[in-house]
Write a protein that holds these residues in place. Structure first.
Motif, mmCIF file in Angstrom:
data_model
loop_
_atom_site.group_PDB
_atom_site.id
_atom_site.type_symbol
_atom_site.label_atom_id
_atom_site.label_comp_id
_atom_site.label_asym_id
_atom_site.label_seq_id
_atom_site.Cartn_x
_atom_site.Cartn_y
_atom_site.Cartn_z
ATOM 1 N N LEU A 24 -9.681 -154.084 -64.566
ATOM 2 C CA LEU A 24 -9.503 -154.727 -63.269
ATOM 3 C C LEU A 24 -9.524 -154.171 -62.299
ATOM 4 C CD1 LEU A 24 -8.869 -158.619 -63.977
ATOM 5 C CD2 LEU A 24 -11.184 -157.448 -64.433
ATOM 6 N N GLY A 25 -8.317 -153.239 -62.294
ATOM 7 C CA GLY A 25 -8.157 -152.793 -60.602
ATOM 8 C C GLY A 25 -8.852 -151.438 -60.980
ATOM 9 N N VAL A 26 -8.502 -150.684 -62.198
ATOM 10 C CA VAL A 26 -9.486 -149.641 -62.016
ATOM 11 C C VAL A 26 -11.345 -148.784 -62.055
ATOM 12 C CG1 VAL A 26 -9.236 -148.599 -64.598
ATOM 13 C CG2 VAL A 26 -8.792 -147.004 -62.942
ATOM 14 N N LEU A 27 -11.684 -150.206 -62.928
ATOM 15 C CA LEU A 27 -13.027 -150.429 -63.334
ATOM 16 C C LEU A 27 -13.582 -151.120 -62.461
ATOM 17 C CD1 LEU A 27 -13.174 -151.622 -66.849
ATOM 18 C CD2 LEU A 27 -13.224 -149.321 -65.983
ATOM 19 N N GLY A 28 -12.650 -152.105 -61.350
ATOM 20 C CA GLY A 28 -13.144 -153.225 -60.246
ATOM 21 C C GLY A 28 -13.559 -151.765 -58.768
ATOM 22 N N GLY A 29 -12.212 -151.162 -58.344
ATOM 23 C CA GLY A 29 -12.372 -150.177 -58.281
ATOM 24 C C GLY A 29 -13.357 -148.825 -57.309
ATOM 25 N N LEU A 30 -13.934 -148.193 -58.552
ATOM 26 C CA LEU A 30 -14.825 -147.568 -58.710
ATOM 27 C C LEU A 30 -15.998 -148.425 -59.049
ATOM 28 C CD1 LEU A 30 -12.598 -145.364 -61.929
ATOM 29 C CD2 LEU A 30 -12.638 -145.221 -58.994
ATOM 30 N N GLY A 31 -16.153 -149.578 -59.021
ATOM 31 C CA GLY A 31 -17.252 -150.067 -58.832
ATOM 32 C C GLY A 31 -18.258 -150.132 -60.170
ATOM 33 N N PHE A 32 -17.192 -150.285 -61.539
ATOM 34 C CA PHE A 32 -17.966 -150.483 -62.626
ATOM 35 C C PHE A 32 -18.245 -151.759 -63.084
ATOM 36 C CE2 PHE A 32 -16.578 -146.455 -63.372
ATOM 37 C CZ PHE A 32 -17.099 -145.599 -63.839
ATOM 38 N N ILE A 33 -17.370 -152.648 -62.025
ATOM 39 C CA ILE A 33 -17.746 -154.001 -61.864
ATOM 40 C C ILE A 33 -17.974 -155.229 -61.226
ATOM 41 C CG2 ILE A 33 -15.775 -156.877 -62.718
ATOM 42 C CD1 ILE A 33 -14.437 -155.063 -64.509
ATOM 43 N N ARG A 106 -15.407 -158.171 -52.151
ATOM 44 C CA ARG A 106 -15.740 -156.508 -52.132
ATOM 45 C C ARG A 106 -14.482 -156.275 -52.668
ATOM 46 N NH1 ARG A 106 -13.905 -153.993 -46.317
ATOM 47 N NH2 ARG A 106 -13.775 -152.000 -47.430
ATOM 48 N N THR A 107 -14.862 -155.264 -54.301
ATOM 49 C CA THR A 107 -14.405 -153.905 -54.616
ATOM 50 C C THR A 107 -14.105 -152.306 -54.053
ATOM 51 O OG1 THR A 107 -15.946 -153.878 -55.686
ATOM 52 C CG2 THR A 107 -14.073 -155.860 -56.230
ATOM 53 N N GLY A 108 -14.394 -152.152 -52.932
ATOM 54 C CA GLY A 108 -14.884 -151.266 -52.221
ATOM 55 C C GLY A 108 -13.778 -151.297 -51.039
ATOM 56 N N GLY A 109 -13.127 -149.481 -50.911
ATOM 57 C CA GLY A 109 -12.401 -149.033 -49.568
ATOM 58 C C GLY A 109 -11.122 -149.784 -49.777
ATOM 59 N N TRP A 110 -10.543 -150.217 -48.411
ATOM 60 C CA TRP A 110 -9.133 -150.701 -49.064
ATOM 61 C C TRP A 110 -9.049 -151.392 -49.988
ATOM 62 C CZ3 TRP A 110 -7.449 -155.397 -48.779
ATOM 63 C CH2 TRP A 110 -8.016 -156.200 -48.859
ATOM 64 N N VAL A 111 -9.892 -152.272 -50.979
ATOM 65 C CA VAL A 111 -9.880 -153.073 -51.886
ATOM 66 C C VAL A 111 -9.376 -152.233 -52.975
ATOM 67 C CG1 VAL A 111 -10.068 -155.138 -53.059
ATOM 68 C CG2 VAL A 111 -10.791 -154.629 -50.186
ATOM 69 N N ALA A 112 -10.246 -151.526 -53.176
ATOM 70 C CA ALA A 112 -10.412 -149.998 -54.426
ATOM 71 C C ALA A 112 -9.473 -149.455 -54.331
ATOM 72 C CB ALA A 112 -11.252 -148.889 -54.442
ATOM 73 N N ILE A 113 -8.899 -149.847 -52.948
ATOM 74 C CA ILE A 113 -7.205 -148.071 -53.002
ATOM 75 C C ILE A 113 -5.900 -149.381 -53.958
ATOM 76 C CG2 ILE A 113 -5.303 -147.699 -51.657
ATOM 77 C CD1 ILE A 113 -7.509 -146.543 -49.860
ATOM 78 N N ALA A 118 -2.415 -151.353 -58.392
ATOM 79 C CA ALA A 118 -2.257 -151.932 -59.014
ATOM 80 C C ALA A 118 -2.064 -151.501 -60.534
ATOM 81 C CB ALA A 118 -2.961 -153.512 -58.740
ATOM 82 N N THR A 119 -3.474 -151.041 -60.798
ATOM 83 C CA THR A 119 -2.939 -150.059 -61.974
ATOM 84 C C THR A 119 -1.681 -149.543 -62.061
ATOM 85 O OG1 THR A 119 -5.706 -150.201 -61.970
ATOM 86 C CG2 THR A 119 -4.934 -148.777 -63.256
ATOM 87 N N ILE A 120 -1.524 -148.278 -61.336
ATOM 88 C CA ILE A 120 -0.623 -147.734 -61.028
ATOM 89 C C ILE A 120 1.047 -148.322 -61.982
ATOM 90 C CG2 ILE A 120 0.753 -145.888 -60.404
ATOM 91 C CD1 ILE A 120 -1.196 -144.600 -58.771
ATOM 92 N N GLY A 121 1.386 -149.531 -60.876
ATOM 93 C CA GLY A 121 2.468 -150.500 -61.189
ATOM 94 C C GLY A 121 2.063 -151.316 -62.325
ATOM 95 N N ALA A 122 0.262 -151.659 -63.283
ATOM 96 C CA ALA A 122 1.479 -152.224 -64.567
ATOM 97 C C ALA A 122 1.165 -150.980 -65.316
ATOM 98 C CB ALA A 122 -0.373 -152.682 -65.170
#
Length: 312
Positions: A24-33, A106-113, A118-122
């Motif tokens: 969710l973190g990586v796909l949402g942050g990159l706009g795929f979701i 929104r999932t872009g900008g600071w939310v994407a970061i 969160a992905t890295i932490g997981a």
């Protein structure tokens, strides 16, 4: 090892939760979701709920759960402590990502970061969990090359199947996600078979002679070091019959890998939406049940060298 259900549920739930959170973190942050409110609320709620439930369950295995906070102080030397620190730290970017997605839409900008952090932490947290077991030299079945990659593979596998079920339920199913979930399930199946093959052929050099340091002849145990059942035997001396292990391995393959793969194949090639949502959700449920059996076997089939002192 004696498979306490609290630890079995902990490793299964947190693995699936962190896998879903990472995707969710990586796909949402990159706009795929898409930044859909209900998808974000249910998706992040499911991921964080599984993680929280697993972490809370793990405290049930402690003799003094109220002292669990002390484990955080040993992060310099203990993988268990590092896991605790990483799990808590991951909640910060995950909470910010969920807040931006659900509240601000929104999932872009600071939310994407925040999502990428969160992905890295997981990923880091799953690695620390795997290293808790991979670092234990007295347990040869764990102290090998299969344990840590297995934790990562099973985490992203269960996470991808959960993500596919969510997307299908919201009518935004992706062929790429379903195909990735299928391939990861097959990869997990292959990795599990390779792990079992490795462990079955494993030749443990440690014997009663080397464990006691007594050379020459054959060392036999005349009396146990203790007069009654104790912690070491309860936790480290569990034995499972070969026929039961074979049966449970078959159940694991059927529930965790084979049936989910068949259901995902139906989603990819046979069923349109909304029919595809049913096997997608069923695949996630069945796979979670299968991974509970797999985790039980992971602990039950491990042999600690301390049992040599008890003539086992």
């Amino acid at each position: 090892m004696h498979p306490a259900f609290s630890v079995v549920f902990f490793t299964t739930a947190t693995g699936a939760g962190y896998g879903l959170l990472a995707l969710l973190g990586v796909l949402g942050g990159l706009g795929f979701i898409p930044a859909d409110f209900w998808l974000g609320l249910i998706g992040m709620g499911l991921a964080l709920g599984l993680i929280a439930a697993g972490l809370l369950s793990s405290t049930g295995h402690l003799g003094r759960p109220e002292r669990a906070w002390r484990a955080f102080s040993q992060w310099r030397s203990s993988w268990l402590s590092r896991e605790g620190v990483a799990s808590v730290a991951t909640f910060i970017p995950a909470g910010l990502f969920g807040l931006g997605w659900v509240v601000f839409g929104r999932t872009g900008g600071w939310v994407a970061i925040a999502g990428l952090l969160a992905t890295i932490g997981a990923v880091v947290t799953v690695c620390t969990t795997g290293m808790i077991y991979a670092s234990l030299k007295p347990i040869a079945q764990w102290h090998g090359r299969y344990t840590l990659p297995g934790y990562l593979i099973f985490s992203v596998m269960t996470g991808s199947v959960l993500l596919n079920s969510l997307l299908q339920a919201f009518a935004i199913g992706s062929t790429a996600i379903a195909a990735a979930a299928l391939l990861l399930t097959l990869l997990g199946w292959g990795w599990k078979l390779a792990t079992w093959r490795y462990n079955d052929r494993l030749e443990i050099a440690t014997t009663a002679n080397t464990a006691t340091g007594l050379a020459g002849g054959t060392v036999r145990s005349l009396e146990w070091p203790h007069t009654e059942e104790n912690y070491l035997l309860k936790e480290m001396g569990f034995r499972i019959a070969r026929k039961h292990a074979a049966k449970l391995r078959g159940i694991t393959q059927a529930l965790a890998f084979a049936l989910p793969a068949l259901l995902l194949l139906a989603v990819l090639f046979a069923l349109p939406w909304p029919l595809a949502a049913v096997p997608s959700v069923l695949a996630a449920i069945v796979q979670f049940a299968g991974m509970l059996v797999e985790r039980w076997l992971f602990f039950a089939e491990a042999k600690h060298t301390v049992t040599l002192y008890y003539g086992r």
